[in-house]
Design a protein around this motif. Structure first.
Motif, PDB file in Angstrom:
ATOM      1  N   THR A  49      46.635  44.554  13.022  1.00  0.00           N
ATOM      2  CA  THR A  49      46.842  43.015  13.041  1.00  0.00           C
ATOM      3  C   THR A  49      45.874  42.428  12.143  1.00  0.00           C
ATOM      4  O   THR A  49      44.703  42.926  11.960  1.00  0.00           O
ATOM      5  CB  THR A  49      46.448  42.638  14.422  1.00  0.00           C
ATOM      6  OG1 THR A  49      47.377  43.218  15.368  1.00  0.00           O
ATOM      7  CG2 THR A  49      46.878  41.155  14.718  1.00  0.00           C
ATOM      8  N   THR A  50      46.395  41.593  11.311  1.00  0.00           N
ATOM      9  CA  THR A  50      45.674  41.215  10.438  1.00  0.00           C
ATOM     10  C   THR A  50      44.504  40.016  11.135  1.00  0.00           C
ATOM     11  O   THR A  50      44.699  39.591  12.085  1.00  0.00           O
ATOM     12  CB  THR A  50      46.214  40.156   9.496  1.00  0.00           C
ATOM     13  OG1 THR A  50      46.865  39.082  10.016  1.00  0.00           O
ATOM     14  CG2 THR A  50      47.197  40.999   8.457  1.00  0.00           C
ATOM     15  N   THR A  51      43.483  40.100  10.396  1.00  0.00           N
ATOM     16  CA  THR A  51      42.305  39.154  11.037  1.00  0.00           C
ATOM     17  C   THR A  51      43.034  37.621  11.477  1.00  0.00           C
ATOM     18  O   THR A  51      42.751  37.133  12.262  1.00  0.00           O
ATOM     19  CB  THR A  51      41.076  38.832  10.137  1.00  0.00           C
ATOM     20  OG1 THR A  51      40.577  40.403  10.039  1.00  0.00           O
ATOM     21  CG2 THR A  51      40.115  38.423  10.863  1.00  0.00           C
ATOM     22  N   GLU A  52      43.696  36.942  10.239  1.00  0.00           N
ATOM     23  CA  GLU A  52      44.209  35.925  10.438  1.00  0.00           C
ATOM     24  C   GLU A  52      45.158  35.712  11.560  1.00  0.00           C
ATOM     25  O   GLU A  52      45.018  34.710  12.344  1.00  0.00           O
ATOM     26  CB  GLU A  52      44.908  35.322   9.152  1.00  0.00           C
ATOM     27  CG  GLU A  52      45.131  33.969   8.984  1.00  0.00           C
ATOM     28  CD  GLU A  52      44.166  33.113   9.055  1.00  0.00           C
ATOM     29  OE1 GLU A  52      43.956  32.050   9.511  1.00  0.00           O
ATOM     30  OE2 GLU A  52      42.740  33.584   8.545  1.00  0.00           O
ATOM     31  N   ASP A  53      45.990  36.533  11.929  1.00  0.00           N
ATOM     32  CA  ASP A  53      46.885  36.467  12.917  1.00  0.00           C
ATOM     33  C   ASP A  53      45.959  36.597  14.129  1.00  0.00           C
ATOM     34  O   ASP A  53      46.661  36.024  15.136  1.00  0.00           O
ATOM     35  CB  ASP A  53      47.853  37.652  12.696  1.00  0.00           C
ATOM     36  CG  ASP A  53      49.128  37.363  11.931  1.00  0.00           C
ATOM     37  OD1 ASP A  53      49.148  36.165  11.336  1.00  0.00           O
ATOM     38  OD2 ASP A  53      49.894  38.392  11.716  1.00  0.00           O
ATOM     39  N   VAL A  57      41.972  45.359  13.776  1.00  0.00           N
ATOM     40  CA  VAL A  57      42.111  44.118  13.334  1.00  0.00           C
ATOM     41  C   VAL A  57      41.345  44.130  12.067  1.00  0.00           C
ATOM     42  O   VAL A  57      40.062  44.237  12.140  1.00  0.00           O
ATOM     43  CB  VAL A  57      41.432  43.188  14.391  1.00  0.00           C
ATOM     44  CG1 VAL A  57      41.569  41.694  13.780  1.00  0.00           C
ATOM     45  CG2 VAL A  57      42.345  43.273  15.802  1.00  0.00           C
ATOM     46  N   ARG A  58      42.021  43.606  11.018  1.00  0.00           N
ATOM     47  CA  ARG A  58      41.233  43.517   9.663  1.00  0.00           C
ATOM     48  C   ARG A  58      42.167  42.807   8.831  1.00  0.00           C
ATOM     49  O   ARG A  58      43.201  42.797   8.975  1.00  0.00           O
ATOM     50  CB  ARG A  58      40.763  44.896   9.246  1.00  0.00           C
ATOM     51  CG  ARG A  58      41.476  46.131   8.938  1.00  0.00           C
ATOM     52  CD  ARG A  58      41.111  47.221   8.587  1.00  0.00           C
ATOM     53  NE  ARG A  58      41.825  48.277   8.837  1.00  0.00           N
ATOM     54  CZ  ARG A  58      41.683  49.572   8.417  1.00  0.00           C
ATOM     55  NH1 ARG A  58      40.870  49.867   7.483  1.00  0.00           N
ATOM     56  NH2 ARG A  58      42.395  50.642   8.825  1.00  0.00           N
ATOM     57  N   GLU A  59      41.636  42.660   7.456  1.00  0.00           N
ATOM     58  CA  GLU A  59      42.133  41.946   6.555  1.00  0.00           C
ATOM     59  C   GLU A  59      43.730  42.896   6.114  1.00  0.00           C
ATOM     60  O   GLU A  59      44.840  42.318   5.856  1.00  0.00           O
ATOM     61  CB  GLU A  59      41.438  41.679   5.318  1.00  0.00           C
ATOM     62  CG  GLU A  59      40.736  40.595   5.612  1.00  0.00           C
ATOM     63  CD  GLU A  59      41.253  39.376   6.166  1.00  0.00           C
ATOM     64  OE1 GLU A  59      42.372  38.864   5.597  1.00  0.00           O
ATOM     65  OE2 GLU A  59      40.493  39.086   7.194  1.00  0.00           O
ATOM     66  N   LEU A  78      50.833  44.390  19.162  1.00  0.00           N
ATOM     67  CA  LEU A  78      50.873  43.727  17.917  1.00  0.00           C
ATOM     68  C   LEU A  78      50.672  44.801  16.821  1.00  0.00           C
ATOM     69  O   LEU A  78      49.647  45.700  16.614  1.00  0.00           O
ATOM     70  CB  LEU A  78      49.855  42.857  17.850  1.00  0.00           C
ATOM     71  CG  LEU A  78      49.651  41.695  18.766  1.00  0.00           C
ATOM     72  CD1 LEU A  78      48.490  41.010  18.867  1.00  0.00           C
ATOM     73  CD2 LEU A  78      50.881  40.711  18.627  1.00  0.00           C
ATOM     74  N   LYS A  79      51.547  44.815  15.986  1.00  0.00           N
ATOM     75  CA  LYS A  79      51.531  45.876  14.866  1.00  0.00           C
ATOM     76  C   LYS A  79      51.295  45.020  13.547  1.00  0.00           C
ATOM     77  O   LYS A  79      51.648  43.763  13.498  1.00  0.00           O
ATOM     78  CB  LYS A  79      52.822  46.730  14.776  1.00  0.00           C
ATOM     79  CG  LYS A  79      52.974  47.516  16.025  1.00  0.00           C
ATOM     80  CD  LYS A  79      53.814  48.639  15.914  1.00  0.00           C
ATOM     81  CE  LYS A  79      55.387  48.166  15.857  1.00  0.00           C
ATOM     82  NZ  LYS A  79      56.397  48.991  15.559  1.00  0.00           N
ATOM     83  N   LYS A  80      51.130  45.738  12.442  1.00  0.00           N
ATOM     84  CA  LYS A  80      50.931  44.940  10.926  1.00  0.00           C
ATOM     85  C   LYS A  80      52.127  44.035  10.707  1.00  0.00           C
ATOM     86  O   LYS A  80      52.044  42.985  10.169  1.00  0.00           O
ATOM     87  CB  LYS A  80      51.063  46.091   9.826  1.00  0.00           C
ATOM     88  CG  LYS A  80      50.665  45.555   8.443  1.00  0.00           C
ATOM     89  CD  LYS A  80      50.643  46.772   7.670  1.00  0.00           C
ATOM     90  CE  LYS A  80      50.228  46.251   6.114  1.00  0.00           C
ATOM     91  NZ  LYS A  80      50.012  47.201   5.309  1.00  0.00           N
TER      92      LYS A  80
END
Length: 185
Positions: free
Chosen positions: A158-162, A149-151, A119-121
């Motif tokens: 990876t975004t926190t939301e994802d 994993v962070r905002e 999982l990438k940005k």
């Protein structure tokens, strides 16, 4: 550190465990943004697996045999001794290996991570959910690899939301979740 502060509470929410591959220099020399020894002890207490990710995270195909020995064998020994555990799993830094490196690592570990769904940005959690559903239908294992994993993650993040959405998808799919070592039993 973001894995400890962001990922672990989200895993706890669903009662999931994971494998954390640790380069030993990261906790040995520490910084505010890396996991420290007490963070790793807490991960172990919570039932997460600790795997080796070498000592210094080099390209293993570009180093000498002596350096390879140190990065592979000494990193395991260090984790085993520092945390009173038996490390069974290894993840190649940069997914970099060749036949000789793979053979050497296989002689020292029970489990070696070769391929995973990265999982990438710019990844879309919907694609991850599609892969989860496919794995469930085909009765196959799927391994997610998360570096950050962070905002506002870097390219390998990876975004926190994802991440929240992926965990919800796993939970809704009722797919079994296990540590890397337990997947390979």
């Amino acid at each position: 550190k973001n894995h400890y502060e962001t990922v672990v509470p989200l895993l706890k929410k669903y009662n999931f465990t994971a494998t954390f591959f640790i380069p030993t220099n990261h906790y040995k020399f520490g910084s505010d943004w890396l996991l420290n020894k007490s963070d790793i002890e807490e991960l172990i207490f919570l039932g997460h697996e600790i795997g080796s990710h070498s000592i210094s995270h080099p390209y293993l195909t570009n180093i000498s045999y002596d350096e390879l020995y140190k990065e592979v064998v000494i990193s395991k020994k260090t984790l085993d001794e520092d945390f009173n555990i038996s490390v069974k799993s290894f993840a190649f830094p940069y997914s970099d290996y060749n036949k000789d490196v793979l053979n050497f690592v296989n002689k020292n570990y029970e489990n070696v991570r070769l391929k995973s769904y990265v999982l990438k940005k710019d990844s879309d959690y919907k694609n991850a959910c599609s892969e989860i559903k496919k794995a469930k239908i085909l009765n196959k294992q799927i391994i997610f690899m998360l570096h950050d994993v962070r905002e506002n993650p870097g390219i390998w993040g990876t975004t926190t939301e994802d991440f929240k959405n992926i965990l919800a998808c796993i939970n809704e799919s009722n797919i079994a979740v296990a540590t890397f070592n337990n997947c390979n039993k």
